[in-house]
Design an enzyme around this catalytic site. Structure first.
Site: not given
Length: 266
Positions: A33, A106, A144
């Site tokens: 990431e 995200k 994540c």
């Protein structure tokens, strides 16, 4: 890989490791990431970090596109995206010919100070969960914190994902809590991050009966390249036998459409 504040150095390190993975036969290679920089979102709040952002046409995606084309590998490339006046934690899905198939922003943004400042830097993603038809299979990617939400994995599985990838900047760190307000190194042989990843595997496009098994694990320190092969046809047959998708009851899940758990008006 360990990341520094030098974008060029990080891109060179990533390229070297991606070449190593491709040399071992990898077809889809996942960097960490926000690998072009230090993971600033866990450090503090300063407006100077916005200068680390890039557009889709910036240095990071451009470099990874050239590398993907050269090595015939797909690369889910995670970067700090600037889009006009908005900022996102974004994956550009780069196919093996170097073309960008699309982006995923995200969806779930974690925390707030102390412990994580990501909400102060990025907006919630607006792309929805996406699956990309790469040269090497249907690939879905969260980022994540997304892996803690089973709906994300299930949606990507239901829309054609054969493999799920979650680039993570703190996968070997413990979650902050009442006695540990900052992120810290794990004390046991496993972490809650790994546990949740295994749960996603058991309910997503994995190998039922073996779903959730940890096949390889990188050391907590130093660089590492992990390469693992899967037979997609075998996994498809195993999923059919497992019955997880057959026995789903989406009609009973309407409270998931609300934040407070109330059944929404239809």
């Amino acid at each position: 890989m360990a990341c520094t504040w030098d974008r060029g150095e990080n891109l060179d390190t990533a390229a070297r490791l991606i070449r190593e993975a491709a040399g071992q036969g990898a077809q889809v290679v996942l960097p960490p990431e926000l690998f072009p920089m230090r993971f600033f979102a866990l450090m503090d709040w300063t407006s100077e970090y916005f200068a680390l952002s890039e557009t889709l046409e910036g240095e990071t995606v451009t470099a990874m596109r050239a590398l993907a084309r050269e090595l015939d590998v797909a690369i889910p490339c995670n970067f700090f995206e600037r889009a006009d006046n908005a900022y996102f934690n974004t994956v550009a899905m780069i196919d093996a010919d170097g073309e960008v198939l699309g982006i995923y922003r995200k969806t779930h943004i974690p925390g707030g100070p102390p412990g994580c400042y990501e909400k102060l830097y990025t907006s919630y993603g607006d792309t929805g969960f996406r699956v990309f038809d790469t040269a090497h299979g249907g690939v879905g990617s969260g980022v994540c914190w997304d892996q803690w939400f089973p709906e994300a994995a299930r949606i990507m599985c239901r829309t054609g994902a054969e493999a799920l990838f979650y680039p993570t900047g703190i996968g070997c760190a413990a979650m902050p809590g009442p006695t540990s307000p900052r992120w810290s190194a794990p004390t046991g042989s496993d972490t809650r991050w790994a546990t949740w990843a295994r749960r996603r595997s058991g309910a997503a496009p994995s190998s039922p009966g073996r779903g959730g098994d940890v096949l390889q694990k990188a050391p907590a320190e130093g660089e590492a390249v992990l390469r693992q092969g899967f037979d997609l046809d075998d996994l498809r047959e195993r999923r059919a036998n497992w019955g997880v998708f057959r026995d789903r009851r989406p009609d009973a899940c309407t409270p998931l459409l609300t934040l407070d758990g109330a059944t929404p008006a239809l």
